[in-house]
Write a protein that holds these residues in place. Structure first.
Motif, PDB file in Angstrom:
ATOM      1  N   VAL A  60       5.781   4.927   3.052  1.00 43.97           N
ATOM      2  CA  VAL A  60       6.741   4.466   2.041  1.00 43.97           C
ATOM      3  C   VAL A  60       6.823   2.942   2.019  1.00 43.97           C
ATOM      4  CG1 VAL A  60       9.182   4.417   1.416  1.00 43.97           C
ATOM      5  CG2 VAL A  60       8.100   6.582   2.005  1.00 43.97           C
ATOM      6  N   ARG A  63      -2.779   1.115   1.484  1.00 39.79           N
ATOM      7  CA  ARG A  63      -2.010   0.369   0.483  1.00 39.79           C
ATOM      8  C   ARG A  63      -2.851   0.063  -0.750  1.00 39.79           C
ATOM      9  NH1 ARG A  63       1.360  -4.769   2.347  1.00 39.79           N
ATOM     10  NH2 ARG A  63       3.189  -3.433   1.955  1.00 39.79           N
ATOM     11  N   PHE A  77       7.705   9.290  -1.089  1.00 41.99           N
ATOM     12  CA  PHE A  77       8.876   8.530  -1.543  1.00 41.99           C
ATOM     13  C   PHE A  77      10.100   8.959  -0.757  1.00 41.99           C
ATOM     14  CE2 PHE A  77       8.957  12.451  -3.897  1.00 41.99           C
ATOM     15  CZ  PHE A  77      10.292  12.782  -4.009  1.00 41.99           C
ATOM     16  N   SER A 112       8.721  10.383  -7.149  1.00 44.72           N
ATOM     17  CA  SER A 112       7.369   9.853  -7.346  1.00 44.72           C
ATOM     18  C   SER A 112       6.370  10.994  -7.366  1.00 44.72           C
ATOM     19  CB  SER A 112       7.014   8.871  -6.224  1.00 44.72           C
ATOM     20  OG  SER A 112       7.879   7.753  -6.244  1.00 44.72           O
ATOM     21  N   ASN A 169       3.590   1.639   0.355  1.00 45.04           N
ATOM     22  CA  ASN A 169       3.356   1.892  -1.072  1.00 45.04           C
ATOM     23  C   ASN A 169       4.490   1.442  -1.981  1.00 45.04           C
ATOM     24  OD1 ASN A 169       5.310   4.034  -1.616  1.00 45.04           O
ATOM     25  ND2 ASN A 169       3.989   5.459  -0.535  1.00 45.04           N
ATOM     26  N   SER A 170       5.621   1.047  -1.401  1.00 44.40           N
ATOM     27  CA  SER A 170       6.760   0.687  -2.261  1.00 44.40           C
ATOM     28  C   SER A 170       7.300  -0.721  -1.996  1.00 44.40           C
ATOM     29  CB  SER A 170       7.898   1.702  -2.084  1.00 44.40           C
ATOM     30  OG  SER A 170       8.380   1.673  -0.747  1.00 44.40           O
ATOM     31  N   SER A 171       6.608  -1.490  -1.153  1.00 47.26           N
ATOM     32  CA  SER A 171       7.059  -2.858  -0.893  1.00 47.26           C
ATOM     33  C   SER A 171       5.855  -3.788  -0.771  1.00 47.26           C
ATOM     34  CB  SER A 171       7.888  -2.924   0.407  1.00 47.26           C
ATOM     35  OG  SER A 171       7.041  -2.867   1.541  1.00 47.26           O
ATOM     36  N   LYS A 187       2.743   9.542  -4.734  1.00 49.25           N
ATOM     37  CA  LYS A 187       2.840   8.899  -3.424  1.00 49.25           C
ATOM     38  C   LYS A 187       4.099   9.366  -2.707  1.00 49.25           C
ATOM     39  CE  LYS A 187       5.055   4.852  -5.539  1.00 49.25           C
ATOM     40  NZ  LYS A 187       4.931   3.422  -5.839  1.00 49.25           N
TER      41      LYS A 187
END
Length: 281
Positions: A236, A276, A27, A22, A239-241, A25
């Motif tokens: 993580v 977020r 990761f 990424s 920003n990823s869920s 952000k």
């Protein structure tokens, strides 16, 4: 089915490496990887320090670590060999220990330098493996060919790592060993244990001794590193869920969302929701 799922290994170039890294952000890689740089450079934040990989160097990435890309040069030319951990389980334990140890040494230093001729040989091996993986030609034993070519690559890397670390591996100081165990314990327990006392007790040493050793080796205190790892994990997850903040606070072992929000804001200066929001379209 992806190449990685089908064959256990996948190779990326500088043109598509950002499908796995990424840019904007923090990761966590899905699978362990080797990243080789032939020209240019890439700078990543890894754990508690910046790591710059430039021409004729490589690094090892691990799914237990959160990374953040800082910068990349215009002349960056690379290969990334991403593989499923179980794919190398049949290889020697010595090789696996070498990779684990190399990963620890990497956290203390910059990436690993290659001799130019060594990189050239590995680069050709990786390119040939990529050619086989990408080939649409019917091959009766394609899976077996991939396995053998990947094994050749692994033993090439084991030889290079073994030579590069031969002295340090046999001369690992007691301080380095303490930090090594601390970081491994932290990777396994940070979602439910955030006290320095817990990690000191696991090594039967005092909290003062653990803190002093970690500070001496890494430049940061044990409590700073614990907080940093928990914060990276939180970033993580945010920003990823799509998990609610309340669920994330539970995953990270906080007693309630308020405690998590207070911890997050203390270390980043903004709430989990505010953090977020910057990743939402």
């Amino acid at each position: 089915m992806s190449v990685l799922e089908k064959f256990g290994v996948e190779i990326f170039t500088q043109h598509n490496i950002f499908e796995r890294i990424s840019v904007d952000k923090p990761f966590r890689p899905d699978n362990p990887s080797f990243i080789f740089v032939k020209t240019g450079s890439i700078k990543l934040k890894q754990h508690f320090r910046d790591l710059e990989i430039s021409a004729n160097m490589f690094m090892v990435t691990d799914p237990q670590t959160v990374y953040e890309m800082i910068s990349i040069s215009d002349d960056f030319q690379s290969r990334m060999v991403s593989y499923k951990r179980e794919f190398i389980s049949a290889l020697s334990l010595k090789f696996n220990r070498l990779i684990t140890y190399r990963y620890f040494r990497q956290q203390m230093n910059i990436g690993v330098p290659f001799e130019p001729d060594e990189l050239e040989v590995v680069w050709k091996s990786v390119n040939f493996l990529k050619y086989i993986l990408d080939s649409e030609t019917e091959m009766t034993y394609k899976k077996e060919i991939v396995e053998h070519l990947f094994s050749v690559f692994c033993y090439q890397m084991a030889g290079i790592i073994s030579k590069e670390d031969s002295n340090s591996m046999s001369q690992m100081s007691r301080q380095e060993e303490i930090v090594f165990i601390f970081l491994n314990d932290l990777a396994q327990h940070h979602t439910h244990e955030r006290s320095v006392e817990f990690y000191a007790q696991r090594q039967s040493i005092t909290t003062r001794h653990l803190s002093a050793v970690v500070k001496d080796i890494t430049g940061k205190s044990a409590s700073q590193i614990i907080s940093l790892i928990v914060m990276n994990e939180a970033k993580v997850l945010l920003n990823s869920s799509n998990k609610p903040v309340s669920e994330i606070s539970g995953i990270l072992g906080f007693s309630d969302p308020y405690s998590f929000s207070h911890f997050f804001k203390k270390h980043l200066g903004e709430s989990p929701s505010q953090y977020r929001n910057q990743f939402e379209n």
